[in-house]
Design a protein around this motif. Structure first.
Motif, PDB file in Angstrom:
ATOM      1  N   SER A 165      -6.967  64.524 -14.290  1.00  0.00           N
ATOM      2  CA  SER A 165      -5.765  65.224 -13.787  1.00  0.00           C
ATOM      3  C   SER A 165      -4.619  64.065 -13.622  1.00  0.00           C
ATOM      4  O   SER A 165      -3.517  64.653 -13.936  1.00  0.00           O
ATOM      5  N   GLY A 166      -5.160  62.933 -13.018  1.00  0.00           N
ATOM      6  CA  GLY A 166      -3.964  61.914 -13.078  1.00  0.00           C
ATOM      7  C   GLY A 166      -3.438  61.621 -14.212  1.00  0.00           C
ATOM      8  O   GLY A 166      -2.085  61.383 -14.508  1.00  0.00           O
ATOM      9  N   HIS A 167      -3.986  61.535 -15.377  1.00  0.00           N
ATOM     10  CA  HIS A 167      -3.626  61.192 -16.692  1.00  0.00           C
ATOM     11  C   HIS A 167      -2.852  62.086 -16.968  1.00  0.00           C
ATOM     12  O   HIS A 167      -1.542  61.952 -17.905  1.00  0.00           O
ATOM     13  N   ILE A 168      -3.161  63.695 -16.932  1.00  0.00           N
ATOM     14  CA  ILE A 168      -2.166  64.598 -17.207  1.00  0.00           C
ATOM     15  C   ILE A 168      -1.104  64.558 -16.464  1.00  0.00           C
ATOM     16  O   ILE A 168      -0.029  64.793 -17.249  1.00  0.00           O
ATOM     17  N   CYS A 169      -1.232  64.294 -15.355  1.00  0.00           N
ATOM     18  CA  CYS A 169       0.337  64.172 -14.695  1.00  0.00           C
ATOM     19  C   CYS A 169       1.189  62.965 -14.949  1.00  0.00           C
ATOM     20  O   CYS A 169       2.435  63.149 -15.135  1.00  0.00           O
ATOM     21  N   ASN A 170       0.728  61.944 -15.471  1.00  0.00           N
ATOM     22  CA  ASN A 170       1.309  60.766 -15.914  1.00  0.00           C
ATOM     23  C   ASN A 170       1.951  61.238 -17.115  1.00  0.00           C
ATOM     24  O   ASN A 170       3.074  60.656 -17.593  1.00  0.00           O
ATOM     25  N   MET A 171       1.217  61.792 -18.136  1.00  0.00           N
ATOM     26  CA  MET A 171       1.811  62.221 -19.474  1.00  0.00           C
ATOM     27  C   MET A 171       2.897  63.148 -19.336  1.00  0.00           C
ATOM     28  O   MET A 171       4.018  63.020 -20.057  1.00  0.00           O
ATOM     29  N   PHE A 172       2.898  64.051 -18.433  1.00  0.00           N
ATOM     30  CA  PHE A 172       3.908  65.164 -18.325  1.00  0.00           C
ATOM     31  C   PHE A 172       4.814  65.087 -17.245  1.00  0.00           C
ATOM     32  O   PHE A 172       5.745  66.177 -17.186  1.00  0.00           O
ATOM     33  N   GLY A 173       4.661  64.012 -16.594  1.00  0.00           N
ATOM     34  CA  GLY A 173       5.653  63.963 -15.359  1.00  0.00           C
ATOM     35  C   GLY A 173       5.438  65.134 -14.151  1.00  0.00           C
ATOM     36  O   GLY A 173       6.213  65.439 -13.607  1.00  0.00           O
ATOM     37  N   PHE A 174       4.141  65.543 -14.223  1.00  0.00           N
ATOM     38  CA  PHE A 174       3.799  66.496 -12.972  1.00  0.00           C
ATOM     39  C   PHE A 174       3.566  65.593 -11.774  1.00  0.00           C
ATOM     40  O   PHE A 174       2.816  64.775 -11.512  1.00  0.00           O
ATOM     41  N   GLY A 175       3.926  66.326 -10.596  1.00  0.00           N
ATOM     42  CA  GLY A 175       3.950  65.600  -8.992  1.00  0.00           C
ATOM     43  C   GLY A 175       3.446  66.596  -8.075  1.00  0.00           C
ATOM     44  O   GLY A 175       3.475  66.051  -6.950  1.00  0.00           O
ATOM     45  N   GLY A 176       2.926  67.745  -8.633  1.00  0.00           N
ATOM     46  CA  GLY A 176       2.153  68.380  -7.430  1.00  0.00           C
ATOM     47  C   GLY A 176       0.739  67.956  -7.140  1.00  0.00           C
ATOM     48  O   GLY A 176       0.341  66.973  -7.676  1.00  0.00           O
ATOM     49  N   PRO A 177      -0.012  68.838  -6.387  1.00  0.00           N
ATOM     50  CA  PRO A 177      -1.486  68.346  -6.237  1.00  0.00           C
ATOM     51  C   PRO A 177      -2.303  68.208  -7.489  1.00  0.00           C
ATOM     52  O   PRO A 177      -1.967  68.869  -8.488  1.00  0.00           O
ATOM     53  N   SER A 178      -2.903  67.089  -7.306  1.00  0.00           N
ATOM     54  CA  SER A 178      -3.678  66.921  -8.353  1.00  0.00           C
ATOM     55  C   SER A 178      -5.044  66.212  -8.138  1.00  0.00           C
ATOM     56  O   SER A 178      -5.392  65.236  -7.343  1.00  0.00           O
ATOM     57  N   TYR A 179      -6.281  67.144  -8.654  1.00  0.00           N
ATOM     58  CA  TYR A 179      -7.460  66.807  -8.044  1.00  0.00           C
ATOM     59  C   TYR A 179      -8.579  67.511  -8.916  1.00  0.00           C
ATOM     60  O   TYR A 179      -8.297  68.361  -9.862  1.00  0.00           O
ATOM     61  N   SER A 180      -9.687  67.111  -8.848  1.00  0.00           N
ATOM     62  CA  SER A 180     -10.811  67.653  -9.574  1.00  0.00           C
ATOM     63  C   SER A 180     -11.632  68.850  -8.729  1.00  0.00           C
ATOM     64  O   SER A 180     -11.747  68.300  -7.388  1.00  0.00           O
ATOM     65  N   VAL A 181     -12.014  69.534  -9.358  1.00  0.00           N
ATOM     66  CA  VAL A 181     -12.960  70.698  -8.508  1.00  0.00           C
ATOM     67  C   VAL A 181     -14.301  70.521  -9.171  1.00  0.00           C
ATOM     68  O   VAL A 181     -14.518  70.622 -10.524  1.00  0.00           O
ATOM     69  N   GLY A 182     -15.373  70.419  -8.404  1.00  0.00           N
ATOM     70  CA  GLY A 182     -16.747  70.477  -8.759  1.00  0.00           C
ATOM     71  C   GLY A 182     -17.806  71.738  -8.145  1.00  0.00           C
ATOM     72  O   GLY A 182     -17.884  71.660  -7.025  1.00  0.00           O
ATOM     73  N   ALA A 183     -18.218  72.536  -8.869  1.00  0.00           N
ATOM     74  CA  ALA A 183     -18.840  73.859  -8.233  1.00  0.00           C
ATOM     75  C   ALA A 183     -20.003  74.503  -9.289  1.00  0.00           C
ATOM     76  O   ALA A 183     -19.949  75.482  -9.390  1.00  0.00           O
ATOM     77  N   ALA A 184     -20.379  73.294  -9.870  1.00  0.00           N
ATOM     78  CA  ALA A 184     -21.398  73.701 -11.047  1.00  0.00           C
ATOM     79  C   ALA A 184     -20.781  74.823 -12.038  1.00  0.00           C
ATOM     80  O   ALA A 184     -19.719  74.663 -12.775  1.00  0.00           O
ATOM     81  N   CYS A 185     -21.463  76.099 -12.220  1.00  0.00           N
ATOM     82  CA  CYS A 185     -21.137  77.053 -13.345  1.00  0.00           C
ATOM     83  C   CYS A 185     -19.786  77.659 -12.919  1.00  0.00           C
ATOM     84  O   CYS A 185     -19.124  78.094 -13.752  1.00  0.00           O
ATOM     85  N   ALA A 186     -19.727  77.438 -11.550  1.00  0.00           N
ATOM     86  CA  ALA A 186     -18.188  77.976 -11.075  1.00  0.00           C
ATOM     87  C   ALA A 186     -17.162  77.055 -10.984  1.00  0.00           C
ATOM     88  O   ALA A 186     -16.083  77.663 -10.755  1.00  0.00           O
ATOM     89  N   SER A 187     -17.183  76.124 -11.701  1.00  0.00           N
ATOM     90  CA  SER A 187     -16.310  75.085 -11.398  1.00  0.00           C
ATOM     91  C   SER A 187     -14.696  75.454 -11.885  1.00  0.00           C
ATOM     92  O   SER A 187     -13.934  75.250 -11.136  1.00  0.00           O
ATOM     93  N   SER A 188     -14.552  76.009 -13.047  1.00  0.00           N
ATOM     94  CA  SER A 188     -13.374  76.436 -13.598  1.00  0.00           C
ATOM     95  C   SER A 188     -12.743  77.656 -12.865  1.00  0.00           C
ATOM     96  O   SER A 188     -11.673  77.696 -12.434  1.00  0.00           O
TER      97      SER A 188
END
Length: 338
Positions: A165-188
């Protein structure tokens, strides 16, 4: 495009474990789920080159970056550019990036780091077990280091799920919340749920949601075989595509696969104002957890999420035309979902 065309043509992406991935014969024992063995030799393997320049990262970051993060960056760039978001006037502070990687922190780069870090200890064990000469011991250590990945100031960044998420924010200048979500099969889906919650709270207007999964390894097969969750425990001869049998009477598990997906979710008013190409609307969403176990979901908890979704949407079952199921193919999972 190739995946869409293959799906419309009714083709399957399931095949046997490619020989250029690993020697599966070391682990494969048909019909048996024992220590260090798997009873399955099929999976859905991705064949996608992700060169550094296509990702837009430095050589050093690329060297130590997990495959799931590389895939997430590739998919995110595709989604952002095709959505027109990168050329829009939406303030970067109103854009969140919620990635849904599962296993990067224990997958592709870890083997190399362990080899490099513990080469000396592994060499000593081999020395004691095999009565190696000092020269042979040194040769073993050198080979392990050669196979390894040297630890530096980028290895932990390349390994952690959240840094995608951090890399994507740096590439495109996004400054909102940025984090990863892990919930096995339901992650996305849980990442999507988080995005909707943030949008409803007025914190963001746009979210880049999704991610790429780590490439399969023998460990994935060993762990899921120990759970007896993979298809193939009955040891019947089948074509690879026939191993995935969700809701079938003789189903016996799911098939491991590789891949990923990233979408751009926007507040409807923002999307319309900038003339975005809108593919679909989210009219309701809900979430839940199973308080009766860890591995399988149960009908009672799924009904909580469905009730919340319909309450938010404002319409009932009679207006639903299609149900996209989890359809894992496991005996209990499919039964509870039905």
């Amino acid at each position: 495009d190739a995946i869409v065309e293959a799906s419309l043509a009714g083709q399957s992406g399931i095949g046997t474990v490619p020989k250029d991935r690993w020697d599966h014969s070391r682990y494969y024992t048909p019909g048996q789920a024992g220590q260090g063995t798997t009873y399955t030799d099929v999976g859905a393997f991705m064949h996608l080159a992700l060169p550094r320049k296509a990702l837009g990262v430095s050589p050093q970051d690329y060297r130590t970056m997990s495959m799931s993060t590389k895939l997430t960056l590739f998919l995110a760039r595709k989604a952002i550019e095709s959505s027109g978001l990168s050329k829009s006037l939406v303030p970067g502070s109103r854009v969140a990036v919620l990635t849904s990687q599962n296993s990067a922190e224990v997958a592709s780069t870890v083997r190399g780091q362990l080899f490099n870090t513990y080469a000396g200890e592994i060499g000593e064990i081999a020395w004691r077990a095999g009565q190696l000469t000092p020269e042979q011991h040194s040769a073993v250590v050198r080979e392990l280091i050669k196979e390894g990945l040297a630890v530096d100031d980028t290895t932990i960044i390349g390994r952690l799920n959240c840094t995608a998420s951090g890399h994507i924010c740096n590439m495109f200048g996004f400054g909102g919340p940025s984090y990863s979500v892990g919930a096995a099969c339901a992650s996305s889906l849980i990442a999507l749920y988080n995005a909707v919650v943030l949008m409803r709270a007025g914190i963001i207007d746009v979210a880049v949601v999704g991610g790429g999964e780590e490439l399969l390894t023998p460990v994935h097969y060993l762990e899921f075989s120990a759970l007896r969750a993979l298809a193939g425990i009955d040891a019947k001869l089948r074509a690879p595509a026939e191993y995935s049998r969700p809701f079938d009477r003789d189903r016996d598990g799911f098939v491991l696969g590789e891949g990923g997906a990233v979408i751009v979710l926007e507040r409807e008013s923002v999307a319309r104002d900038r003339g975005a190409n809108i593919h679909a609307f989210i009219t309701g969403i809900g979430a839940c957890t199973n308080h009766q176990g860890i591995v399988e979901s149960v009908a009672e908890s799924q009904m909580v999420a469905l009730a919340a979704s319909y309450a938010y949407a404002g319409y009932g079952l009679d207006e639903v035309d299609l149900v996209e199921c989890h359809g894992s193919g496991t005996i209990q999972g499919d039964r509870e979902e039905v």
